[in-house]
Enzyme design. Structure first.
Site, PDB file in Angstrom:
ATOM      1  N   GLY A   1     -64.780  36.884  34.639  1.00  0.00           N
ATOM      2  CA  GLY A   1     -66.031  36.229  34.225  1.00  0.00           C
ATOM      3  C   GLY A   1     -65.907  34.737  33.952  1.00  0.00           C
ATOM      4  O   GLY A   1     -64.806  34.213  33.773  1.00  0.00           O
TER       5      GLY A   1
ATOM      6  N   GLN B   1     -62.246  38.773  42.457  1.00  0.00           N
ATOM      7  CA  GLN B   1     -63.711  38.786  42.558  1.00  0.00           C
ATOM      8  C   GLN B   1     -64.104  37.326  42.830  1.00  0.00           C
ATOM      9  O   GLN B   1     -64.046  36.489  41.926  1.00  0.00           O
ATOM     10  CB  GLN B   1     -64.345  39.284  41.249  1.00  0.00           C
ATOM     11  CG  GLN B   1     -65.851  39.416  41.321  1.00  0.00           C
ATOM     12  CD  GLN B   1     -66.495  39.567  39.950  1.00  0.00           C
ATOM     13  OE1 GLN B   1     -65.950  39.150  38.927  1.00  0.00           O
ATOM     14  NE2 GLN B   1     -67.689  40.145  39.929  1.00  0.00           N
TER      15      GLN B   1
ATOM     16  N   THR C   1     -70.451  42.593  35.828  1.00  0.00           N
ATOM     17  CA  THR C   1     -69.386  43.575  35.572  1.00  0.00           C
ATOM     18  C   THR C   1     -69.406  44.717  36.601  1.00  0.00           C
ATOM     19  O   THR C   1     -68.353  45.225  36.981  1.00  0.00           O
ATOM     20  CB  THR C   1     -69.507  44.145  34.144  1.00  0.00           C
ATOM     21  OG1 THR C   1     -70.869  44.547  33.932  1.00  0.00           O
ATOM     22  CG2 THR C   1     -69.114  43.139  33.094  1.00  0.00           C
TER      23      THR C   1
ATOM     24  N   GLY D   1     -74.713  45.698  24.799  1.00  0.00           N
ATOM     25  CA  GLY D   1     -75.617  46.674  25.374  1.00  0.00           C
ATOM     26  C   GLY D   1     -75.973  47.676  24.281  1.00  0.00           C
ATOM     27  O   GLY D   1     -75.101  48.094  23.511  1.00  0.00           O
TER      28      GLY D   1
ATOM     29  N   ASN E   1     -67.704  36.450  23.290  1.00  0.00           N
ATOM     30  CA  ASN E   1     -68.446  35.630  24.249  1.00  0.00           C
ATOM     31  C   ASN E   1     -68.607  34.196  23.764  1.00  0.00           C
ATOM     32  O   ASN E   1     -68.765  33.287  24.569  1.00  0.00           O
ATOM     33  CB  ASN E   1     -69.828  36.235  24.497  1.00  0.00           C
ATOM     34  CG  ASN E   1     -69.718  37.632  25.107  1.00  0.00           C
ATOM     35  OD1 ASN E   1     -68.891  37.870  25.971  1.00  0.00           O
ATOM     36  ND2 ASN E   1     -70.534  38.544  24.630  1.00  0.00           N
TER      37      ASN E   1
ATOM     38  N   LYS F   1     -34.466  14.859  14.146  1.00  0.00           N
ATOM     39  CA  LYS F   1     -34.746  15.289  15.512  1.00  0.00           C
ATOM     40  C   LYS F   1     -33.436  15.544  16.260  1.00  0.00           C
ATOM     41  O   LYS F   1     -32.508  14.735  16.147  1.00  0.00           O
ATOM     42  CB  LYS F   1     -35.553  14.178  16.205  1.00  0.00           C
ATOM     43  CG  LYS F   1     -35.939  14.493  17.619  1.00  0.00           C
ATOM     44  CD  LYS F   1     -36.701  13.318  18.234  1.00  0.00           C
ATOM     45  CE  LYS F   1     -37.074  13.664  19.657  1.00  0.00           C
ATOM     46  NZ  LYS F   1     -37.677  12.537  20.358  1.00  0.00           N
TER      47      LYS F   1
ATOM     48  N   HIS G   1     -34.049  11.125   0.957  1.00  0.00           N
ATOM     49  CA  HIS G   1     -35.273  10.332   0.907  1.00  0.00           C
ATOM     50  C   HIS G   1     -35.420   9.421   2.130  1.00  0.00           C
ATOM     51  O   HIS G   1     -34.492   8.710   2.496  1.00  0.00           O
ATOM     52  CB  HIS G   1     -35.318   9.410  -0.325  1.00  0.00           C
ATOM     53  CG  HIS G   1     -34.596   9.924  -1.512  1.00  0.00           C
ATOM     54  ND1 HIS G   1     -35.227  10.659  -2.486  1.00  0.00           N
ATOM     55  CD2 HIS G   1     -33.299   9.828  -1.890  1.00  0.00           C
ATOM     56  CE1 HIS G   1     -34.345  10.982  -3.415  1.00  0.00           C
ATOM     57  NE2 HIS G   1     -33.164  10.502  -3.068  1.00  0.00           N
TER      58      HIS G   1
ATOM     59  N   TYR H   1     -34.593   8.569   8.987  1.00  0.00           N
ATOM     60  CA  TYR H   1     -34.757   9.132  10.328  1.00  0.00           C
ATOM     61  C   TYR H   1     -33.363   9.429  10.876  1.00  0.00           C
ATOM     62  O   TYR H   1     -32.511   8.535  10.978  1.00  0.00           O
ATOM     63  CB  TYR H   1     -35.494   8.164  11.281  1.00  0.00           C
ATOM     64  CG  TYR H   1     -35.412   8.691  12.696  1.00  0.00           C
ATOM     65  CD1 TYR H   1     -36.011   9.898  13.026  1.00  0.00           C
ATOM     66  CD2 TYR H   1     -34.676   8.029  13.683  1.00  0.00           C
ATOM     67  CE1 TYR H   1     -35.880  10.437  14.306  1.00  0.00           C
ATOM     68  CE2 TYR H   1     -34.551   8.554  14.965  1.00  0.00           C
ATOM     69  CZ  TYR H   1     -35.164   9.757  15.257  1.00  0.00           C
ATOM     70  OH  TYR H   1     -35.031  10.306  16.511  1.00  0.00           O
TER      71      TYR H   1
ATOM     72  N   ARG I   1     -23.465  -6.595   5.974  1.00  0.00           N
ATOM     73  CA  ARG I   1     -24.739  -7.189   5.579  1.00  0.00           C
ATOM     74  C   ARG I   1     -24.507  -8.680   5.356  1.00  0.00           C
ATOM     75  O   ARG I   1     -23.375  -9.115   5.146  1.00  0.00           O
ATOM     76  CB  ARG I   1     -25.273  -6.513   4.315  1.00  0.00           C
ATOM     77  CG  ARG I   1     -24.357  -6.610   3.149  1.00  0.00           C
ATOM     78  CD  ARG I   1     -24.808  -5.715   1.997  1.00  0.00           C
ATOM     79  NE  ARG I   1     -23.893  -5.809   0.890  1.00  0.00           N
ATOM     80  CZ  ARG I   1     -23.701  -4.856   0.007  1.00  0.00           C
ATOM     81  NH1 ARG I   1     -24.346  -3.714   0.117  1.00  0.00           N
ATOM     82  NH2 ARG I   1     -22.880  -5.033  -0.995  1.00  0.00           N
TER      83      ARG I   1
HETATM   84  C1  UD1 Z   1     -70.688  43.625  28.226  1.00  0.00           C
HETATM   85  C2  UD1 Z   1     -71.582  44.848  28.479  1.00  0.00           C
HETATM   86  C3  UD1 Z   1     -72.310  45.210  27.192  1.00  0.00           C
HETATM   87  C4  UD1 Z   1     -71.292  45.502  26.100  1.00  0.00           C
HETATM   88  C5  UD1 Z   1     -70.371  44.297  25.905  1.00  0.00           C
HETATM   89  C6  UD1 Z   1     -69.259  44.664  24.941  1.00  0.00           C
HETATM   90  C7  UD1 Z   1     -72.303  44.632  30.799  1.00  0.00           C
HETATM   91  C8  UD1 Z   1     -73.411  44.301  31.695  1.00  0.00           C
HETATM   92  N1  UD1 Z   1     -72.541  44.511  29.486  1.00  0.00           N
HETATM   93  O1  UD1 Z   1     -71.542  42.540  27.914  1.00  0.00           O
HETATM   94  O2  UD1 Z   1     -73.112  46.373  27.386  1.00  0.00           O
HETATM   95  O3  UD1 Z   1     -71.970  45.800  24.878  1.00  0.00           O
HETATM   96  O4  UD1 Z   1     -69.772  43.910  27.158  1.00  0.00           O
HETATM   97  O5  UD1 Z   1     -68.502  43.535  24.640  1.00  0.00           O
HETATM   98  O6  UD1 Z   1     -71.235  45.014  31.231  1.00  0.00           O
HETATM   99  N2  UD1 Z   1     -66.535  39.927  34.093  1.00  0.00           N
HETATM  100  C9  UD1 Z   1     -66.023  39.937  35.376  1.00  0.00           C
HETATM  101  N3  UD1 Z   1     -66.819  39.558  36.403  1.00  0.00           N
HETATM  102  C10 UD1 Z   1     -68.132  39.236  36.230  1.00  0.00           C
HETATM  103  C11 UD1 Z   1     -68.656  39.251  34.922  1.00  0.00           C
HETATM  104  C12 UD1 Z   1     -67.838  39.608  33.879  1.00  0.00           C
HETATM  105  O7  UD1 Z   1     -64.848  40.238  35.568  1.00  0.00           O
HETATM  106  O8  UD1 Z   1     -68.786  38.915  37.222  1.00  0.00           O
HETATM  107  C13 UD1 Z   1     -65.647  40.285  32.975  1.00  0.00           C
HETATM  108  C14 UD1 Z   1     -65.582  39.199  31.908  1.00  0.00           C
HETATM  109  O9  UD1 Z   1     -64.521  38.301  32.170  1.00  0.00           O
HETATM  110  C15 UD1 Z   1     -65.370  40.006  30.627  1.00  0.00           C
HETATM  111  C16 UD1 Z   1     -65.974  41.369  30.929  1.00  0.00           C
HETATM  112  O10 UD1 Z   1     -66.172  41.423  32.319  1.00  0.00           O
HETATM  113  O11 UD1 Z   1     -63.992  40.142  30.316  1.00  0.00           O
HETATM  114  C17 UD1 Z   1     -67.331  41.562  30.238  1.00  0.00           C
HETATM  115  O12 UD1 Z   1     -68.206  40.545  30.642  1.00  0.00           O
HETATM  116  P1  UD1 Z   1     -69.151  39.778  29.611  1.00  0.00           P
HETATM  117  O13 UD1 Z   1     -69.877  38.737  30.335  1.00  0.00           O
HETATM  118  O14 UD1 Z   1     -68.374  39.363  28.433  1.00  0.00           O
HETATM  119  O15 UD1 Z   1     -70.147  40.953  29.214  1.00  0.00           O
HETATM  120  P2  UD1 Z   1     -71.044  41.008  27.908  1.00  0.00           P
HETATM  121  O16 UD1 Z   1     -72.260  40.207  28.105  1.00  0.00           O
HETATM  122  O17 UD1 Z   1     -70.237  40.748  26.716  1.00  0.00           O
HETATM  123 MG    MG Z   2     -68.314  40.061  26.489  1.00  0.00          MG
END
Ligand code: UD1
Ligand code: MG
Length: 475
Positions: free
Chosen positions: A13, A76, A82, A143, A228, A352, A364, A367, A441
């Site tokens: 992410g 990705q 996610t 969520g 986040n 050092k 005291h 260096y 000195r």
């Molecule tokens: C997500 C959940 C939410 C949950 C919360 C818990 C979803 C849609 N939502 O929300 O229900 O309550 O985590 O913390 O999943 N990532 C990727 N690729 C992407 C997007 C994200 O690998 O395209 C990874 C991020 O790096 C992260 C993880 O997925 O480590 C979760 O993504 P994040 O954006 O933090 O989701 P939340 O909004 O926190």
């Molecule tokens: Mg998150």
């Protein structure tokens, strides 16, 4: 557990809500990068791990690879959510159960993973996930888990700006999904109308509508916190730190004000030691028995043996302090320095890359750099080793029992012999033989009656005075 299970950690992410360009997964919590909390946890359970990487993929890969040699990576390329991140891993699904974990949940424990798995297998579920309770209505990044007559679903709080949802059950972002269910449904996931992302959470809604068996496992909210924002990062580190301090307290370490002590994950402390207010212990610092680390001192990769006193405002980095030494206040000991038993490094002393023998005193304003100082040496106040000629760093050697007078400049390379003395205020440029006294000195000259002469009127002033008095007479 591991035979029919494989894990996928989502770490691709963009970390937009952190408002920094760096990925949140590279941020350190108590000295360890966030992503390593989940990789270490799963590898301690011997579960094979794949990590989805994308944003800042090279840094994340390098952090993981330096700590693990058996983790595979899936790229990705576009961060489309996610659900899309999980879709990218479809070619590597081989085990019966796929464990999916958000990479931004560093406080998750092995108990949570084990009970998710055990419950899933026991209930013969198709999809299980971890939930937690939190009644804070300001939580807008989780969520929300909703049970109704149609089944179970997860609504992202960010998707739901208008309706007030009374539910306080949230999704932790840890799922155990049967491979068959994933294969059949991962392609059905749709983009959100609001964010344009594909959510893995929609799989719960889909599976529930299809009549699949869905199970949830509850965990304490603090352990599943997702990160986040920088506030969430701070809160998480507070929790981790408190957890570490409680462990050390139970092993006999006293903290004056634990709420303002920083301690990293790999720090070790032995019983009977007291840690003062505002102390910061970083990296692989090791502190022995019955030490006192007093207020506002900072130790980074420092090894402190037993019965050492680190007085307040002292900084020790990458150095070894042997037993019964006193350092500080306001001392700076760094860059592979070793201070041997019963020595004393006092206030405003900077050492050092040096070896300091036992029972030596540098009390005291000094260096000491690139030096080898023997046992029972005394370094007078204000003495410095002049170890740089602008190009190279040269060595100062001071042999056992030598006594360096106050305010000396020792011009390296130089060797000061055993049992020798140097006079206060000396600029020592030549080696001093054993048992000798070196005086280097400027000689003092006393000009007798100088002050009186200085205050006498000058010849010019005398003439002027004479002239004035004669003109007064004639007038
Ligand atoms: C997500 C959940 C939410 C949950 C919360 C818990 C979803 C849609 N939502 O929300 O229900 O309550 O985590 O913390 O999943 N990532 C990727 N690729 C992407 C997007 C994200 O690998 O395209 C990874 C991020 O790096 C992260 C993880 O997925 O480590 C979760 O993504 P994040 O954006 O933090 O989701 P939340 O909004 O926190
Ligand atoms: Mg998150």
């Amino acid at each position: 557990m591991q035979r029919n299970l494989q894990a996928i950690i989502l770490a691709a992410g963009k970390s937009r809500r952190l408002n920094t360009k760096k990925s949140k997964l590279t941020k350190k919590i108590c000295g360890q990068e966030m992503v390593l909390y989940t990789t270490n946890l799963l590898s301690s359970l011997s579960i094979p791990i794949s990590v989805v990487i994308g944003h800042e993929k090279e840094s994340i890969k390098s952090i993981i690879s330096t700590n693990h040699n058996n983790i595979t990576f899936v790229i990705q390329n576009e961060q489309l959510g996610t659900g899309h991140a999980v879709l990218c891993t479809q070619d590597i699904w081989e085990k019966k159960y796929i464990l999916i974990l958000n990479g931004d949940a560093p406080l998750v424990t092995s108990d949570i993973i084990s009970s998710l798995y055990e419950n899933h297998v026991k209930k013969d579920a198709h999809l299980s996930f971890v939930t937690a309770h939190n009644i804070d209505p300001s939580l807008n990044s989780y969520g929300i888990v909703i049970h109704d007559d149609k089944g179970i679903k997860i609504i992202e709080a960010k998707e739901n700006k208008h309706d007030r949802i009374e539910e306080c059950c949230i999704n932790a972002g840890i799922y155990l999904i049967n491979k068959d269910l994933l294969e059949e449904n991962i392609h059905i996931l749709q983009k959100s109308n609001i964010t344009g992302e594909i959510y893995i959470t929609d799989l719960v809604n889909i599976a529930s509508q299809k009549g699949c068996k869905i199970e949830t496992t509850q965990a304490p909210f603090d352990l599943i916190r997702g990160i986040n924002t920088l506030q969430e990062l701070w809160a998480c580190e507070q929790i981790k730190r408190a957890e570490l301090i409680k462990i050390w307290m139970s092993k006999g370490i006293r903290f004056a004000t634990p709420q303002d002590t920083h301690i990293d994950l790999n720090v070790t402390i032995q019983s009977g030691t007291c840690i003062g207010s505002g102390v910061q212990l970083y990296g692989s610092t090791k502190i022995g028995k019955n030490c006192n680390v007093e207020a506002f001192s900072i130790l980074e990769n420092a090894t402190i043996e037993d019965n050492v006193i680190i007085e307040s405002h002292t900084v020790i980095k990458n150095s070894l302090i042997k037993s019964n030494v006193i350092v500080g206040p306001f001392a700076y000991v760094h860059s592979n320095t070793v201070v041997c038993e019963k020595s004393n490094v006092g206030n405003f002393v900077d050492i050092k890359k040096s070896q300091i023998g036992s029972e030596t005193k540098i009390k005291h304003l000094s260096y000491i750099g690139n030096s080898e100082i023997g046992n029972n040496v005394n370094i007078g106040a204000g003495t410095i080793t002049c170890n740089s000629n602008g190009i190279t760093k040269e060595k100062t050697i001071i042999q056992d029992k030598a006594s360096i007078g106050s305010n000396n400049s020792l011009i390296a390379p130089i060797n000061i012999g055993k049992d020798s003395f140097t006079a206060a205020g000396s600029v020592i440029t030549k080696d001093v033989p054993a048992d000798a006294l070196a005086i280097a000195r400027a000689n003092q000259i006393n000009k007798d009656e100088y002050t009186k002469k200085l205050k006498q009127p000058s010849l010019f002033e005398q003439k002027k005075l004479q002239k004035n008095s004669s003109s007064n007479l004639t007038g």
